[in-house]
Design a protein around this motif. Structure first.
Motif, PDB file in Angstrom:
ATOM      1  N   ALA A 118      38.664  18.456 117.681  1.00 35.68           N
ATOM      2  CA  ALA A 118      37.308  18.260 118.177  1.00 35.68           C
ATOM      3  C   ALA A 118      37.239  18.404 119.694  1.00 35.68           C
ATOM      4  CB  ALA A 118      36.796  16.883 117.765  1.00 35.68           C
ATOM      5  N   MET A 119      36.123  18.958 120.139  1.00 37.93           N
ATOM      6  CA  MET A 119      35.821  19.056 121.566  1.00 37.93           C
ATOM      7  C   MET A 119      34.751  18.020 121.912  1.00 37.93           C
ATOM      8  SD  MET A 119      37.582  21.612 122.984  1.00 37.93           S
ATOM      9  CE  MET A 119      36.651  22.327 124.344  1.00 37.93           C
ATOM     10  N   GLU A 145      44.575  29.129 106.649  1.00 35.00           N
ATOM     11  CA  GLU A 145      44.750  27.738 106.248  1.00 35.00           C
ATOM     12  C   GLU A 145      43.856  26.799 107.053  1.00 35.00           C
ATOM     13  OE1 GLU A 145      47.184  25.995 103.929  1.00 35.00           O
ATOM     14  OE2 GLU A 145      46.442  27.895 103.153  1.00 35.00           O
ATOM     15  N   LEU A 146      43.623  27.135 108.320  1.00 32.67           N
ATOM     16  CA  LEU A 146      42.862  26.260 109.203  1.00 32.67           C
ATOM     17  C   LEU A 146      41.380  26.232 108.845  1.00 32.67           C
ATOM     18  CD1 LEU A 146      44.647  27.188 112.539  1.00 32.67           C
ATOM     19  CD2 LEU A 146      45.040  25.190 111.091  1.00 32.67           C
ATOM     20  N   ARG A 147      40.956  27.111 107.934  1.00 31.75           N
ATOM     21  CA  ARG A 147      39.579  27.084 107.460  1.00 31.75           C
ATOM     22  C   ARG A 147      39.456  26.327 106.135  1.00 31.75           C
ATOM     23  NH1 ARG A 147      36.578  29.880 110.764  1.00 31.75           N
ATOM     24  NH2 ARG A 147      37.538  31.445 112.114  1.00 31.75           N
ATOM     25  N   LYS A 148      40.573  25.828 105.642  1.00 30.82           N
ATOM     26  CA  LYS A 148      40.545  25.081 104.382  1.00 30.82           C
ATOM     27  C   LYS A 148      40.449  23.574 104.595  1.00 30.82           C
ATOM     28  CE  LYS A 148      43.159  28.621 101.865  1.00 30.82           C
ATOM     29  NZ  LYS A 148      44.366  28.905 101.044  1.00 30.82           N
ATOM     30  N   ILE A 149      40.567  23.138 105.853  1.00 34.70           N
ATOM     31  CA  ILE A 149      40.391  21.725 106.165  1.00 34.70           C
ATOM     32  C   ILE A 149      38.940  21.472 106.547  1.00 34.70           C
ATOM     33  CG2 ILE A 149      42.762  21.308 106.897  1.00 34.70           C
ATOM     34  CD1 ILE A 149      41.768  21.734 109.795  1.00 34.70           C
ATOM     35  N   HIS A 191      36.202  20.963 108.967  1.00 33.16           N
ATOM     36  CA  HIS A 191      36.118  21.322 110.386  1.00 33.16           C
ATOM     37  C   HIS A 191      34.708  21.786 110.722  1.00 33.16           C
ATOM     38  CE1 HIS A 191      36.611  25.231 108.438  1.00 33.16           C
ATOM     39  NE2 HIS A 191      36.121  25.801 109.533  1.00 33.16           N
ATOM     40  N   ARG A 192      34.397  21.802 112.005  1.00 39.45           N
ATOM     41  CA  ARG A 192      33.191  22.465 112.481  1.00 39.45           C
ATOM     42  C   ARG A 192      33.559  23.907 112.802  1.00 39.45           C
ATOM     43  NH1 ARG A 192      33.323  17.436 115.230  1.00 39.45           N
ATOM     44  NH2 ARG A 192      31.779  15.971 114.416  1.00 39.45           N
ATOM     45  N   ASP A 193      32.563  24.754 113.011  1.00 42.13           N
ATOM     46  CA  ASP A 193      32.850  26.130 113.410  1.00 42.13           C
ATOM     47  C   ASP A 193      33.813  26.125 114.587  1.00 42.13           C
ATOM     48  OD1 ASP A 193      31.209  27.553 111.593  1.00 42.13           O
ATOM     49  OD2 ASP A 193      29.447  26.969 112.737  1.00 42.13           O
ATOM     50  N   TYR A 194      34.713  27.098 114.614  1.00 41.38           N
ATOM     51  CA  TYR A 194      35.766  27.102 115.637  1.00 41.38           C
ATOM     52  C   TYR A 194      35.336  27.822 116.922  1.00 41.38           C
ATOM     53  CZ  TYR A 194      39.288  25.255 112.425  1.00 41.38           C
ATOM     54  OH  TYR A 194      40.016  24.454 111.581  1.00 41.38           O
ATOM     55  N   THR A 195      35.984  27.420 118.008  1.00 39.32           N
ATOM     56  CA  THR A 195      35.798  28.029 119.315  1.00 39.32           C
ATOM     57  C   THR A 195      37.146  28.086 120.028  1.00 39.32           C
ATOM     58  OG1 THR A 195      34.712  27.772 121.478  1.00 39.32           O
ATOM     59  CG2 THR A 195      35.260  25.766 120.311  1.00 39.32           C
ATOM     60  N   LYS A 196      37.249  28.936 121.046  1.00 37.20           N
ATOM     61  CA  LYS A 196      38.441  28.980 121.898  1.00 37.20           C
ATOM     62  C   LYS A 196      38.294  28.019 123.088  1.00 37.20           C
ATOM     63  CE  LYS A 196      40.305  32.354 119.503  1.00 37.20           C
ATOM     64  NZ  LYS A 196      41.481  32.139 118.647  1.00 37.20           N
ATOM     65  N   GLY A 197      37.206  27.248 123.087  1.00 35.47           N
ATOM     66  CA  GLY A 197      37.001  26.283 124.155  1.00 35.47           C
ATOM     67  C   GLY A 197      36.861  26.960 125.510  1.00 35.47           C
ATOM     68  N   PHE A 198      37.555  26.416 126.501  1.00 36.26           N
ATOM     69  CA  PHE A 198      37.489  26.926 127.870  1.00 36.26           C
ATOM     70  C   PHE A 198      38.619  27.905 128.175  1.00 36.26           C
ATOM     71  CE2 PHE A 198      34.961  23.169 127.879  1.00 36.26           C
ATOM     72  CZ  PHE A 198      34.037  23.299 128.896  1.00 36.26           C
ATOM     73  N   TYR A 199      39.415  28.245 127.161  1.00 36.48           N
ATOM     74  CA  TYR A 199      40.632  29.009 127.406  1.00 36.48           C
ATOM     75  C   TYR A 199      40.354  30.350 128.071  1.00 36.48           C
ATOM     76  CZ  TYR A 199      45.360  30.752 126.649  1.00 36.48           C
ATOM     77  OH  TYR A 199      46.620  31.250 126.835  1.00 36.48           O
TER      78      TYR A 199
END
Length: 409
Positions: A169-170, A290-294, A296-304
């Motif tokens: 989470a962010m 696999e990380l979409r099977k838990i 979660h909220r929609d994913y982001t790369k954050g500030f990277y």
């Protein structure tokens, strides 16, 4: 090349053991006080001791959070608390407050200290300052780009370790320094009791027009203007390693056992695959999936890659994406009968297609052609949490493996 550490959240003793079984090099957890996760199960001293022994027997480490920002009345409780944890064989304490840092340095001079992300570590001068005070590791703020991380790593090389969040989470505020929850419901985020007010639905009201609600964006149902997406940097593992970080950290002490197992198992295999052949490494698409099977909220790369802007938010909803249900935990395997013993967590039916999550392996699916209860009687369904059942399974798998079932559309 020293292998980078994979650091996992441990919100309970079960989650600690799960994270280690699925490949974490270290875990971080909270005691009953000063730990910034009031909603997690957290650990008693006895549970901490059991968890530390479990980890050390497997040559893994345990870090304990002491990163609350205490007022005077909380600070008065610190000496007694320190006396209790002195008896534990912890590998490090995670601290954000300078006063707490100074107290621990005095009372526990041999204890390794990691500076929490709550201390807003966003530049190399801050990192060197803490290193000069005796900190062994700096946990960098999530709000850093890769260019900033590279510069900090270059200017602190050999002087202090660097840790960075790669998944979870962010926060809409700056590394968790938020007052919204305190303002709205009196629950202090800086004491681990955040109500996640940023995930709520908001409308705009003009001062002279009370009762007239104007949607801020999207539609007349309102919008989730502060709802951050979840961080996922699994594809950036090669660069994160090459930058010079010491530890890749996963957020989620309040998340489920299924979350801990799946995320750590995925990152463990991706990291190991990179070290096996760095020059020819390509992220395994099956593992990334696999990380979409838990949950979660929609994913982001954050500030990277720089300021995320609107791409870092989801304005339509704050709900989680859940495509699989966590069904149970493997307790044993009967090689003679080719049956796996399962402790049920959600109702399992005869004929279910069950997906098995096994430490160090890719997941696989097997059909529950029959279910047996503890007396060996065949049953049509196993409805009770903690119920022990037997299911046919051709290949032996270790205790602690998990199973899940895909949700119906």
């Amino acid at each position: 090349m020293n292998k980078i550490e994979l650091l996992a959240p441990a919100g309970s003793l079960e989650k600690l053991k799960t994270a280690i079984l699925f490949g974490a090099d270290a875990v971080y957890c909270g005691g009953l006080n000063f730990g910034l996760r009031a909603g997690a199960d957290n650990f008693s001293v006895a549970e901490l001791q059991e968890g530390i022994e479990f980890a050390h027997q497997r040559h893994k480490k345990v870090y304990m959070t002491l990163n609350m920002i205490p007022h005077n009345k909380e600070l008065a409780q610190l000496p007694e608390y320190i006396e209790k944890i002195k008896e534990l064989n912890l590998d490090a304490l995670i601290i954000s407050d300078p006063g707490v840092f100074a107290f621990v340095k005095k009372e526990m001079p041999e204890m390794e200290i990691h500076i929490s992300t709550q201390a807003n570590n966003v530049n190399w001068a801050s990192a060197l300052f803490w290193a000069e005070q005796g900190a062994e590791r700096i946990i960098l703020a999530r709000e850093l780009s890769r260019a900033e991380i590279k510069e900090i790593a270059a200017k602190t090389e050999g002087q202090v370790e660097l840790e960075y969040f790669v998944h979870g989470a962010m926060c809409i505020s700056y590394s968790g320094r938020c007052l919204l929850s305190n303002y709205f419901v009196g629950r202090d985020a800086n004491k681990g009791d955040c109500a996640q007010s940023c995930r709520w639905k908001y409308h705009l009201v003009e001062e002279q027009r009370p009762g007239e609600y104007y949607p801020i964006e999207e539609n007349d149902q309102g919008t989730f203007i502060m709802n951050s997406r979840d961080l996922n940097l699994a594809e950036e593992i090669p660069e994160l390693i090459e930058i010079g970080l010491s530890s890749l950290k996963v957020e989620g002490r309040m998340k489920s056992v299924h979350y801990a197992a799946t995320v750590i198992n995925t990152y463990r295999q991706l990291i190991d695959q990179y070290y096996q052949d760095p020059e020819n490494y390509e992220a395994d698409s099956e593992l990334l999936a696999e990380l979409r099977k838990i949950s979660h909220r929609d994913y982001t790369k954050g500030f990277y890659y720089g300021e995320p802007g609107s791409e870092g938010q989801r304005y339509q909803s704050s709900s989680y994406l859940r495509s699989y249900d966590f069904m149970g935990v493997v307790k044993d395997y009967d090689a003679a009968a080719k049956e796996v013993v399962i402790e049920v967590r959600n109702k399992i039916f005869k004929g279910d297609e069950l997906e098995f999550v096994v430490p160090g392996q890719k997941t696989f699916t097997s059909r529950a052609d029959y279910l047996l209860d503890e007396e060996g009687t065949e049953i049509e369904a196993a409805p009770h949490p903690k119920q022990l059942i037997r299911v046919p399974l051709e290949n032996e798998i270790p205790s602690g493996s998990l199973l899940r079932r895909q949700k119906e559309n």
